[in-house]
Design a protein around this motif. Structure first.
Motif, mmCIF file in Angstrom:
data_model
loop_
_atom_site.group_PDB
_atom_site.id
_atom_site.type_symbol
_atom_site.label_atom_id
_atom_site.label_comp_id
_atom_site.label_asym_id
_atom_site.label_seq_id
_atom_site.Cartn_x
_atom_site.Cartn_y
_atom_site.Cartn_z
ATOM 1 N N HIS A 302 38.771 -13.672 5.012
ATOM 2 C CA HIS A 302 37.488 -13.173 4.159
ATOM 3 C C HIS A 302 36.312 -12.649 5.324
ATOM 4 N N PHE A 303 36.371 -13.333 6.542
ATOM 5 C CA PHE A 303 35.632 -12.827 7.612
ATOM 6 C C PHE A 303 36.013 -11.290 8.007
ATOM 7 N N ALA A 304 37.399 -11.066 7.992
ATOM 8 C CA ALA A 304 37.912 -9.983 8.344
ATOM 9 C C ALA A 304 37.724 -8.726 7.242
ATOM 10 N N ALA A 305 37.742 -9.089 6.026
ATOM 11 C CA ALA A 305 37.428 -8.358 4.881
ATOM 12 C C ALA A 305 36.073 -7.833 4.900
ATOM 13 N N LEU A 306 34.963 -8.876 5.017
ATOM 14 C CA LEU A 306 33.678 -8.318 5.256
ATOM 15 C C LEU A 306 33.263 -7.618 6.253
ATOM 16 N N THR A 307 33.826 -7.996 7.572
ATOM 17 C CA THR A 307 33.589 -6.967 8.647
ATOM 18 C C THR A 307 34.057 -5.675 8.509
ATOM 19 N N THR A 308 35.249 -5.533 7.962
ATOM 20 C CA THR A 308 35.887 -4.279 7.667
ATOM 21 C C THR A 308 35.123 -3.454 6.690
ATOM 22 N N LEU A 309 34.672 -4.146 5.547
ATOM 23 C CA LEU A 309 33.630 -3.403 4.661
ATOM 24 C C LEU A 309 32.478 -2.957 5.185
ATOM 25 N N ILE A 310 31.744 -3.807 6.150
ATOM 26 C CA ILE A 310 30.485 -3.364 6.662
ATOM 27 C C ILE A 310 30.655 -2.215 7.424
ATOM 28 N N SER A 311 31.648 -2.386 8.489
ATOM 29 C CA SER A 311 31.972 -1.395 9.337
ATOM 30 C C SER A 311 32.460 -0.043 8.743
ATOM 31 N N ILE A 312 32.858 -0.065 7.847
ATOM 32 C CA ILE A 312 33.399 1.458 7.092
ATOM 33 C C ILE A 312 32.040 2.013 6.565
ATOM 34 N N ILE A 313 31.154 1.256 6.049
ATOM 35 C CA ILE A 313 30.006 1.906 5.452
ATOM 36 C C ILE A 313 29.201 2.380 6.823
ATOM 37 N N LEU A 314 28.917 1.399 7.670
ATOM 38 C CA LEU A 314 28.040 1.694 8.894
ATOM 39 C C LEU A 314 28.554 2.936 9.586
ATOM 40 N N SER A 315 29.974 3.004 9.617
ATOM 41 C CA SER A 315 30.747 3.977 10.526
ATOM 42 C C SER A 315 30.230 5.545 10.054
ATOM 43 N N LEU A 316 29.805 5.432 8.671
ATOM 44 C CA LEU A 316 29.463 6.917 8.068
ATOM 45 C C LEU A 316 28.201 7.157 9.095
ATOM 46 N N ILE A 317 27.701 6.264 9.435
ATOM 47 C CA ILE A 317 26.284 6.922 10.239
ATOM 48 C C ILE A 317 26.590 6.764 11.598
ATOM 49 N N THR A 318 27.366 5.833 12.431
ATOM 50 C CA THR A 318 27.666 5.693 13.742
ATOM 51 C C THR A 318 28.552 6.769 14.202
ATOM 52 N N ILE A 319 29.261 7.479 13.259
ATOM 53 C CA ILE A 319 30.457 8.370 13.769
ATOM 54 C C ILE A 319 29.737 9.636 14.149
ATOM 55 N N PRO A 320 28.903 10.216 13.327
ATOM 56 C CA PRO A 320 28.091 11.790 13.838
ATOM 57 C C PRO A 320 27.183 11.336 14.713
ATOM 58 N N GLY A 321 26.471 10.170 14.806
ATOM 59 C CA GLY A 321 25.604 9.800 16.277
ATOM 60 C C GLY A 321 26.370 9.778 17.326
ATOM 61 N N ILE A 322 27.460 9.109 17.359
ATOM 62 C CA ILE A 322 28.414 8.914 18.587
ATOM 63 C C ILE A 322 28.906 10.326 18.817
ATOM 64 N N LEU A 323 29.238 11.243 18.162
ATOM 65 C CA LEU A 323 29.920 12.478 18.286
ATOM 66 C C LEU A 323 28.821 13.412 18.777
ATOM 67 N N MET A 324 27.651 13.357 18.486
ATOM 68 C CA MET A 324 26.611 14.465 18.697
ATOM 69 C C MET A 324 26.187 13.880 20.216
ATOM 70 N N LEU A 325 26.356 12.574 20.655
ATOM 71 C CA LEU A 325 26.043 12.109 21.767
ATOM 72 C C LEU A 325 27.242 12.718 22.986
ATOM 73 N N GLY A 326 28.169 12.607 22.322
ATOM 74 C CA GLY A 326 29.529 12.717 23.101
ATOM 75 C C GLY A 326 29.513 14.332 23.306
ATOM 76 N N ARG A 327 29.031 15.037 22.390
ATOM 77 C CA ARG A 327 29.111 16.529 22.785
ATOM 78 C C ARG A 327 28.129 16.793 23.667
ATOM 79 N N TRP A 328 26.965 16.167 23.701
ATOM 80 C CA TRP A 328 25.891 16.354 24.755
ATOM 81 C C TRP A 328 26.342 15.899 26.152
ATOM 82 N N LEU A 329 27.034 14.800 26.162
ATOM 83 C CA LEU A 329 27.395 14.330 27.717
ATOM 84 C C LEU A 329 28.938 14.998 28.109
ATOM 85 N N LEU A 330 29.696 15.308 27.068
ATOM 86 C CA LEU A 330 30.913 15.645 27.571
ATOM 87 C C LEU A 330 31.367 17.076 27.768
ATOM 88 N N LEU A 331 30.620 17.878 26.720
ATOM 89 C CA LEU A 331 31.122 19.334 26.804
ATOM 90 C C LEU A 331 30.381 20.112 27.637
#
Length: 331
Positions: A302-331
């Protein structure tokens, strides 16, 4: 299949990502959200029974993902340089997965969680969904190379999962032959077989290629709909407790591990496409199968299921944020 536009130029040594527009990333995330939402809606009409979920998982892992990997490989020129890149991505994946697990486990001990929770936090905070979610995203953004390198990264993550990850969850009982066999997945066999055939200049044509391409186009919709069905099941049938505890693996998985990947990539001299694929895979949410694996080893599913659920939802925000930071630092 997911379709996006990237401005790419060639420098003679590999793909050089001159520009990754923010709207492209937003488009990626929005399409992910729509497909996942489709799974949520579908859950109201088609009950996600174990048989339904098993059918979808079998179709994704045994047909769709191998097809998208093959389709990517057969569009590439397989040479010594490509093999060198494959090895480099694999080493990055294994290193990030191992360090992510150990970092998460050490952080859990430092904050004095109970011994029962430390391995679970490490598992959820250190390993991401680099297969079902990561491969389609990398393919959409980077085409054939994205599919291949994402599959290689997923292989490194899976090997870590079924060795060090399982050891942490089940360290009192040791390994079994079943655990070892779990490392040998259809995507892994496909990547090895496809690279071997391409190196020998053996490539499918005609109807065989068309069939592979058709199945490959199913990967993204099926994967995201499956995630949506899982979220529907978690919300409607599970009793969640310890929401406060979930914050810890979420911070580790969605912030600390991507930050670790950024540091590693800053130190490495790699093709820009490889850097961005590795970074994307490092930003993936917690494993959607984490609750199944934890239940198998008598951990808190149950702990795993809740963590997975919230991480999927939050990743819709963190993925573009991290990638934009990565573009600025790496490319």
């Amino acid at each position: 299949m997911l379709c996006f536009r990237l401005k790419i130029t060639s420098n003679g040594k590999g793909d050089n990502l001159e520009e990754m527009d923010f709207p492209v990333l937003i488009n990626t995330v929005v399409l992910m959200a729509i497909l996942i939402s489709s799974g949520l809606v579908l859950g109201h009409f088609v009950k996600p029974t174990p048989d339904v979920r098993q059918f979808l998982m079998t179709l994704i892992l045994n047909v769709a993902l191998p097809s998208i990997i093959l389709h990517g490989i057969f569009q590439l020129e397989v040479d010594a340089h490509l093999f060198k890149q494959v090895v480099l991505v694999f080493l990055c994946a294994a290193s990030l997965s191992i360090v992510g697990l150990l970092l998460s486990y050490g952080a859990a001990k430092l904050f004095k969680f109970t011994k029962d929770k430390e391995p679970e936090i490490a598992f959820l905070g250190g390993l991401g969904n680099t297969g079902i979610v990561g491969i389609p995203i990398c393919t959409a953004l980077f085409g054939a190379k994205g599919a291949l390198f994402a599959a290689v990264f997923d292989t490194g993550m899976c090997i870590t999962l079924w060795t060090l990850g399982v050891y942490l969850l089940n360290r009192h009982n040791g390994f079994s032959w079943t655990t070892v066999k779990s490392i040998i997945t259809p995507p892994l066999l496909t990547a090895i077989g496809g690279l071997s055939l391409a190196a020998l200049n053996i490539r499918p044509t005609g109807i065989i290629y068309d069939v592979i391409q058709s199945f490959a186009q199913l990967t993204a919709p099926l994967s995201m709909i499956y995630v949506g069905l899982l979220i529907y099941l978690m919300v409607t049938q599970r009793t969640f407790q310890g929401v406060r505890l979930v914050t810890f693996p979420l911070v580790l998985k969605l912030i600390m591990v991507p930050a670790l990947a950024l540091v590693l990539l800053l130190l490495l001299d790699m093709d820009e496409t490889l850097k961005m694929v590795v970074l994307i895979q490092a930003t993936m949410p917690s494993l959607t199968t984490a609750s199944i694996i934890m239940a198998r080893y008598k951990r808190d599913e149950h702990f795993a299921a809740l963590t997975t659920l919230i991480s999927i939802i939050l990743s819709l925000i963190t993925i573009p944020g991290i990638l934009m930071l990565g573009r600025w630092l790496l490319l």
